[in-house]
Design an enzyme around this catalytic site. Sequence first.
Site, mmCIF file in Angstrom:
data_model
loop_
_atom_site.group_PDB
_atom_site.id
_atom_site.type_symbol
_atom_site.label_atom_id
_atom_site.label_comp_id
_atom_site.label_asym_id
_atom_site.label_seq_id
_atom_site.Cartn_x
_atom_site.Cartn_y
_atom_site.Cartn_z
ATOM 1 N N GLU A 141 1.104 -7.199 8.502
ATOM 2 C CA GLU A 141 1.283 -5.744 8.367
ATOM 3 C C GLU A 141 2.292 -5.389 7.288
ATOM 4 O O GLU A 141 2.480 -4.215 6.964
ATOM 5 C CB GLU A 141 1.708 -5.130 9.704
ATOM 6 C CG GLU A 141 0.670 -5.276 10.823
ATOM 7 C CD GLU A 141 -0.696 -4.743 10.441
ATOM 8 O OE1 GLU A 141 -0.798 -3.559 10.113
ATOM 9 O OE2 GLU A 141 -1.664 -5.530 10.486
ATOM 10 N N PRO B 136 0.824 -1.216 0.000
ATOM 11 C CA PRO B 136 0.000 0.000 0.000
ATOM 12 C C PRO B 136 0.860 1.269 0.000
ATOM 13 O O PRO B 136 0.365 2.340 -0.336
ATOM 14 C CB PRO B 136 -0.796 -0.103 1.306
ATOM 15 C CG PRO B 136 -0.707 -1.530 1.738
ATOM 16 C CD PRO B 136 0.580 -2.048 1.191
ATOM 17 N N ASP C 196 -5.896 -0.912 -26.439
ATOM 18 C CA ASP C 196 -6.450 -0.886 -25.097
ATOM 19 C C ASP C 196 -6.721 0.539 -24.637
ATOM 20 O O ASP C 196 -5.997 1.464 -24.986
ATOM 21 C CB ASP C 196 -5.486 -1.546 -24.111
ATOM 22 C CG ASP C 196 -5.805 -3.023 -23.913
ATOM 23 O OD1 ASP C 196 -6.674 -3.536 -24.624
ATOM 24 O OD2 ASP C 196 -5.180 -3.640 -23.040
ATOM 25 N N ARG D 44 -0.009 -8.420 -20.565
ATOM 26 C CA ARG D 44 -0.765 -7.999 -21.747
ATOM 27 C C ARG D 44 -0.083 -6.879 -22.534
ATOM 28 O O ARG D 44 -0.537 -6.554 -23.633
ATOM 29 C CB ARG D 44 -2.237 -7.701 -21.461
ATOM 30 C CG ARG D 44 -2.565 -6.889 -20.263
ATOM 31 C CD ARG D 44 -4.053 -6.806 -20.014
ATOM 32 N NE ARG D 44 -4.777 -6.200 -21.116
ATOM 33 C CZ ARG D 44 -5.757 -6.774 -21.792
ATOM 34 N NH1 ARG D 44 -6.174 -7.972 -21.479
ATOM 35 N NH2 ARG D 44 -6.341 -6.153 -22.774
HETATM 36 C C1 9D3 Z 1 -3.013 0.145 8.797
HETATM 37 C C2 9D3 Z 1 -1.863 -0.575 8.250
HETATM 38 N N1 9D3 Z 1 -2.161 -1.198 6.943
HETATM 39 C C3 9D3 Z 1 -1.329 -0.537 5.895
HETATM 40 C C4 9D3 Z 1 -2.050 0.585 5.214
HETATM 41 C C5 9D3 Z 1 -1.828 -2.603 7.062
HETATM 42 C C6 9D3 Z 1 -1.945 -3.374 5.819
HETATM 43 C C7 9D3 Z 1 -3.180 -3.686 5.297
HETATM 44 C C8 9D3 Z 1 -3.264 -4.480 4.143
HETATM 45 C C9 9D3 Z 1 -0.797 -3.827 5.199
HETATM 46 C C10 9D3 Z 1 -0.901 -4.619 4.075
HETATM 47 C C11 9D3 Z 1 -2.124 -4.937 3.555
HETATM 48 C C12 9D3 Z 1 -2.215 -5.805 2.388
HETATM 49 N N2 9D3 Z 1 -2.166 -5.066 1.134
HETATM 50 C C13 9D3 Z 1 -1.193 -5.253 0.254
HETATM 51 O O1 9D3 Z 1 -0.322 -6.070 0.477
HETATM 52 C C14 9D3 Z 1 -1.144 -4.448 -0.962
HETATM 53 C C15 9D3 Z 1 -1.976 -3.378 -1.417
HETATM 54 C C16 9D3 Z 1 -3.133 -2.752 -0.866
HETATM 55 O O2 9D3 Z 1 -3.672 -3.105 0.200
HETATM 56 N N3 9D3 Z 1 -3.677 -1.719 -1.551
HETATM 57 C C17 9D3 Z 1 -3.185 -1.272 -2.723
HETATM 58 N N4 9D3 Z 1 -2.123 -1.818 -3.279
HETATM 59 C C18 9D3 Z 1 -1.538 -2.855 -2.621
HETATM 60 S S1 9D3 Z 1 -0.196 -3.669 -3.166
HETATM 61 C C19 9D3 Z 1 -0.151 -4.677 -1.864
#
Ligand code: 9D3
Length: 245
Positions: free
Chosen positions: A116, A89, A169, A154
């Site tokens: 996490e 994220p 696309d 792709r």
């Molecule tokens: C409050 C802490 N969270 C981070 C914002 C914990 C957390 C939640 C969900 C940490 C990792 C995840 C799992 N998500 C991913 O691994 C992930 C992801 C996403 O949740 N949103 C957008 N892109 C991606 S790429 C990997």
Amino acid sequence: MKFAVVTIFPEMFGAITKEGVIAKAIDRGILSVDTINPREFAKDKHRTVDDRPYGGGPGMVMMTAPLSDAIAQAKAKVAGPTKVVYVSPQGKPLTQAKAKTLASLESLVIIAGRYEGIDQRLIEAEVDEEISIGDFIVSGGELPAMIVIDAVARCLPEVLGHKDSAEQDSFSNGLLDCPHYTRPFEYKGLTVPDVLLSGNHQAIAKWRLKQSLGQTWIKRPELLEKIKLTDEQVQLLQAFQEEFQ
Ligand code: 9D3
């Protein structure tokens, strides 16, 4: 192109390797998708891959040792120069341009995290790029990793037939796609735009471009600010806007 994914849920990748355009490309030998499970490198009897965060707080962190060994095996599997992407994220949002750039590589190692996330030192020591799929939270890195693979694959010329080329696309020209219609001619009192039945291919292409511009203006106006419209595109968009009121 070779993809190697480090994941504790390898079975999830059947979603792209067993069905659809990626599965076909794998069958045709155009690409490969391998998974490496860090659990197989865990040394204890419970095959632990996570530990409590330093500093306290909720959740667990993926620990260095099993993940580091799994990344090494992933690199060995793709053999040759590669890039290591951590889907998280906190990454830079994936774009079509980024997918295209990654598609020029011979291979890609993708780390899909759970809990996490992974220990920061793994990011510093092993990761070349951190990529997000957008500003929302999903439960783990596996779905994002599959999205990266799909979007990158792709872009490979051999993956899509010329019928549905990557160049056609949506987003390759920075615009949303135009509306599509098929039979029947009438559905719930709604009919198909006459021009699409005219057989005039030049008029059809012009209508489609006008609709692409118009739909982008209605739904994603910020996309129009990122591209330079041709004189013809400016005219078509103005015509669309006047008809729209
Ligand atoms: C409050 C802490 N969270 C981070 C914002 C914990 C957390 C939640 C969900 C940490 C990792 C995840 C799992 N998500 C991913 O691994 C992930 C992801 C996403 O949740 N949103 C957008 N892109 C991606 S790429 C990997």
